[in-house]
Design an enzyme around this catalytic site. Structure first.
Site, mmCIF file in Angstrom:
data_model
loop_
_atom_site.group_PDB
_atom_site.id
_atom_site.type_symbol
_atom_site.label_atom_id
_atom_site.label_comp_id
_atom_site.label_asym_id
_atom_site.label_seq_id
_atom_site.Cartn_x
_atom_site.Cartn_y
_atom_site.Cartn_z
ATOM 1 N N CYS A 1 -7.401 47.546 3.348
ATOM 2 C CA CYS A 1 -8.058 47.128 4.601
ATOM 3 C C CYS A 1 -8.724 45.753 4.429
ATOM 4 O O CYS A 1 -9.376 45.498 3.418
ATOM 5 C CB CYS A 1 -9.097 48.174 5.003
ATOM 6 S SG CYS A 1 -9.860 47.799 6.586
ATOM 7 N N CYS B 1 -16.584 46.502 4.549
ATOM 8 C CA CYS B 1 -17.593 47.573 4.592
ATOM 9 C C CYS B 1 -17.982 47.971 3.154
ATOM 10 O O CYS B 1 -17.128 48.441 2.389
ATOM 11 C CB CYS B 1 -17.046 48.780 5.345
ATOM 12 S SG CYS B 1 -16.217 48.324 6.892
ATOM 13 N N CYS C 1 -16.941 51.296 1.395
ATOM 14 C CA CYS C 1 -15.600 51.863 1.587
ATOM 15 C C CYS C 1 -14.618 51.600 0.448
ATOM 16 O O CYS C 1 -14.334 50.437 0.110
ATOM 17 C CB CYS C 1 -15.009 51.356 2.894
ATOM 18 S SG CYS C 1 -13.458 52.204 3.280
ATOM 19 N N CYS D 1 -8.011 65.015 12.733
ATOM 20 C CA CYS D 1 -8.567 63.658 12.829
ATOM 21 C C CYS D 1 -7.762 62.716 11.940
ATOM 22 O O CYS D 1 -7.762 62.866 10.720
ATOM 23 C CB CYS D 1 -10.007 63.649 12.351
ATOM 24 S SG CYS D 1 -11.048 64.848 13.188
ATOM 25 N N CYS E 1 -7.833 63.612 17.238
ATOM 26 C CA CYS E 1 -8.827 62.540 17.097
ATOM 27 C C CYS E 1 -8.193 61.448 16.257
ATOM 28 O O CYS E 1 -7.434 61.743 15.330
ATOM 29 C CB CYS E 1 -10.090 63.071 16.413
ATOM 30 S SG CYS E 1 -11.365 61.790 16.202
ATOM 31 N N CYS F 1 -16.348 59.930 19.584
ATOM 32 C CA CYS F 1 -16.903 60.511 18.357
ATOM 33 C C CYS F 1 -17.546 59.343 17.634
ATOM 34 O O CYS F 1 -16.850 58.401 17.246
ATOM 35 C CB CYS F 1 -15.781 61.123 17.512
ATOM 36 S SG CYS F 1 -16.290 61.593 15.849
ATOM 37 N N ARG G 1 -21.781 66.657 13.357
ATOM 38 C CA ARG G 1 -20.919 67.051 12.223
ATOM 39 C C ARG G 1 -21.551 66.686 10.889
ATOM 40 O O ARG G 1 -21.903 65.525 10.644
ATOM 41 C CB ARG G 1 -19.537 66.392 12.346
ATOM 42 C CG ARG G 1 -18.582 66.869 11.231
ATOM 43 C CD ARG G 1 -17.151 66.383 11.420
ATOM 44 N NE ARG G 1 -16.668 66.711 12.728
ATOM 45 C CZ ARG G 1 -16.148 65.825 13.591
ATOM 46 N NH1 ARG G 1 -16.009 64.577 13.231
ATOM 47 N NH2 ARG G 1 -15.741 66.207 14.774
HETATM 48 N N1 SAM Z 1 -10.899 51.685 9.472
HETATM 49 C C1 SAM Z 1 -11.445 52.357 10.579
HETATM 50 C C2 SAM Z 1 -12.863 51.957 10.858
HETATM 51 O O1 SAM Z 1 -13.602 51.691 9.942
HETATM 52 O O2 SAM Z 1 -13.227 51.927 12.032
HETATM 53 C C3 SAM Z 1 -11.352 53.860 10.478
HETATM 54 C C4 SAM Z 1 -11.547 54.574 9.145
HETATM 55 S S1 SAM Z 1 -13.138 54.403 8.371
HETATM 56 C C5 SAM Z 1 -12.835 55.019 6.755
HETATM 57 C C6 SAM Z 1 -14.115 55.631 9.205
HETATM 58 C C7 SAM Z 1 -15.539 55.835 8.792
HETATM 59 O O3 SAM Z 1 -15.610 56.528 7.567
HETATM 60 C C8 SAM Z 1 -16.415 54.633 8.572
HETATM 61 O O4 SAM Z 1 -16.878 54.050 9.743
HETATM 62 C C9 SAM Z 1 -17.561 55.225 7.771
HETATM 63 O O5 SAM Z 1 -18.577 55.665 8.644
HETATM 64 C C10 SAM Z 1 -16.907 56.419 7.059
HETATM 65 N N2 SAM Z 1 -16.856 56.185 5.600
HETATM 66 C C11 SAM Z 1 -16.024 55.363 4.943
HETATM 67 N N3 SAM Z 1 -16.273 55.364 3.617
HETATM 68 C C12 SAM Z 1 -17.303 56.222 3.432
HETATM 69 C C13 SAM Z 1 -18.037 56.631 2.278
HETATM 70 N N4 SAM Z 1 -17.771 56.173 1.080
HETATM 71 N N5 SAM Z 1 -19.038 57.536 2.449
HETATM 72 C C14 SAM Z 1 -19.325 58.011 3.677
HETATM 73 N N6 SAM Z 1 -18.668 57.642 4.797
HETATM 74 C C15 SAM Z 1 -17.673 56.752 4.686
HETATM 75 FE FE1 SF4 Z 2 -11.588 49.261 6.526
HETATM 76 FE FE2 SF4 Z 2 -12.980 51.113 5.273
HETATM 77 FE FE3 SF4 Z 2 -14.231 49.386 6.842
HETATM 78 FE FE4 SF4 Z 2 -12.613 51.272 7.932
HETATM 79 S S1 SF4 Z 2 -14.504 51.621 6.816
HETATM 80 S S2 SF4 Z 2 -12.707 49.080 8.444
HETATM 81 S S3 SF4 Z 2 -11.064 51.431 6.303
HETATM 82 S S4 SF4 Z 2 -13.118 48.876 4.959
#
Ligand code: SAM
Ligand code: SF4
Ligand code: DTB
Length: 340
Positions: free
Chosen positions: A78, A82, A85, A122, A153, A213, A285
């Site tokens: 990606c 973030c 992530c 989801c 979802c 959501c 949730r």
């Molecule tokens: N890439 C898309 C986005 O970010 O909108 C969708 C997938 S992203 C993995 C969805 C959500 O997963 C993130 O917004 C975050 O809130 C949650 N998430 C990701 N990594 C995480 C982690 N290590 N611990 C807890 N929640 C996490």
């Molecule tokens: Fe990409 Fe992870 Fe951020 Fe979703 S949460 S936009 S998968 S870096």
């Protein structure tokens, strides 16, 4: 969209009860102040749990929990940054980039989810936003999941109005897009898209008639004020999200937040309780992070008003409790999965 009504911030006494405040046409409040939410956090734990459970019982069966199963339809690589992530291409983690999964493979997962008792499937993609070329396959996944009688979802990143309309047309029930934190702390966690971008996507989803959501992550080093600010954003949306995932950070080696100090578990439970009190009709949730919670902590989260979980041994890329472990806990607590 304006985030909060600053003029309201200082005009409300923390002693004021929700019943003395304006009620919107949906019968719910959308003018929560940060001070009121902090006042919930400040309550003695037993008072907070009692209030949250009492509210919970007005809207839900206290012994039912909804099961959602996750599927990572496009993993890793990606472009976003973030800090929590493992799927960001910017960090060295054990997650490799994969292509979009074939529709049939996704359906296989959906059939298993249904057989195991989940009521919602989801599907998540590690994208900043979906590309036009991906939309057909994604819409086929939605149609397939719907045909099984499961709620669908998706979480695919930012959506414009057209994309939201296409997903609605395919039959999408929910779109997950988290605000992740307070407007202020968000900037410390993600720089490649703004909080306003997130709110715009939520507005596009709502305008398309898809259920929202939206929730966030706690345990990222944020303050209590930030946690209150995150909940305030969610509760003051034009409609409360139908589902509010509260994730406890899963610390993944290689991500910038790896090694962050552990938060007090009671503060996590307080966050759930406050979410229940200010968004009483929403499913709250208990999301990522359950692997690091003991049975007693999860039971207190249900007491505080959590009534949904991610079910199945994997979240997107990290581990989640085994199904049997969850069913055993439900049995000990007298909880039954929704729809059973
Ligand atoms: N890439 C898309 C986005 O970010 O909108 C969708 C997938 S992203 C993995 C969805 C959500 O997963 C993130 O917004 C975050 O809130 C949650 N998430 C990701 N990594 C995480 C982690 N290590 N611990 C807890 N929640 C996490
Ligand atoms: Fe990409 Fe992870 Fe951020 Fe979703 S949460 S936009 S998968 S870096
Ligand atoms: C949400 O709020 N939590 C889920 C889902 N929405 C997409 C994702 C949790 C991901 C945890 C880290 C991982 O497994 O990669």
């Amino acid at each position: 969209m304006s985030l909060n009504n600053a003029s309201q911030e200082n005009s409300v006494s923390t002693m004021e009860t929700p019943s003395t405040k304006a009620i919107w046409p949906d019968g719910l409040r959308h003018n929560w102040t940060r001070r009121e939410i902090l006042a919930y956090f400040d309550l003695p734990m037993m008072d907070l749990l009692f209030q949250a459970q009492t509210m919970h019982r007005k809207y839900f069966d206290p012994n039912k929990v909804q099961l959602s199963q996750l599927c990572s339809i496009k993993t890793g690589g990606c472009p976003e940054d973030c800090k929590y992530c493992p799927q960001s291409a910017r960090y060295q983690t054990s997650v490799d980039a994969e292509r979009l999964m074939a529709v049939e493979k996704v359906m296989e997962g959906a059939r298993n989810a249904k057989a195991n008792g989940a009521t919602r499937y989801c599907m998540g993609a590690a994208w900043r936003s979906p590309k036009d070329r991906d939309m057909e396959a994604v819409c086929d996944m939605i149609k397939g999941v719907k045909a099984l009688g499961l709620e669908s979802c998706m979480t695919l990143g930012m959506l414009d109005g057209d994309q939201a309309a296409q997903l609605k047309q395919a039959g999408l029930d929910y779109y997950n897009h988290n605000v992740d934190s307070s407007p202020e702390y968000y900037k410390e966690i993600i720089t490649t898209r703004t909080y306003e971008d997130r709110l715009d996507t939520l507005e596009n989803v709502r305008a398309a008639g898809i259920n929202v959501c939206s929730g966030g992550i706690v345990g990222m080093g944020e303050s209590r004020e930030d946690r209150a600010g995150m909940l305030q954003t969610l509760a003051n949306l034009p409609q409360h999200p139908g589902s509010v995932p509260i994730n406890m950070l899963v610390q993944v080696e290689g991500t910038p937040l790896f090694g962050e100090g552990q938060m007090d578990p009671f503060d996590f439970i307080r966050t759930i309780a406050a979410a229940r009190l200010i968004m009483p009709a929403s499913y709250v949730r208990l999301s990522a992070g359950r692997e690091a919670m003991n049975d007693e902590m999860q039971a207190l989260c249900f007491m505080a008003g959590a009534n949904s979980i991610f079910y199945g041994e994997k979240l997107l890329t990290t581990a989640n409790p085994l199904q049997n472990t969850d069913l055993e806990l439900f049995g000990r607590l007298g909880i039954t999965p929704e729809g059973q």
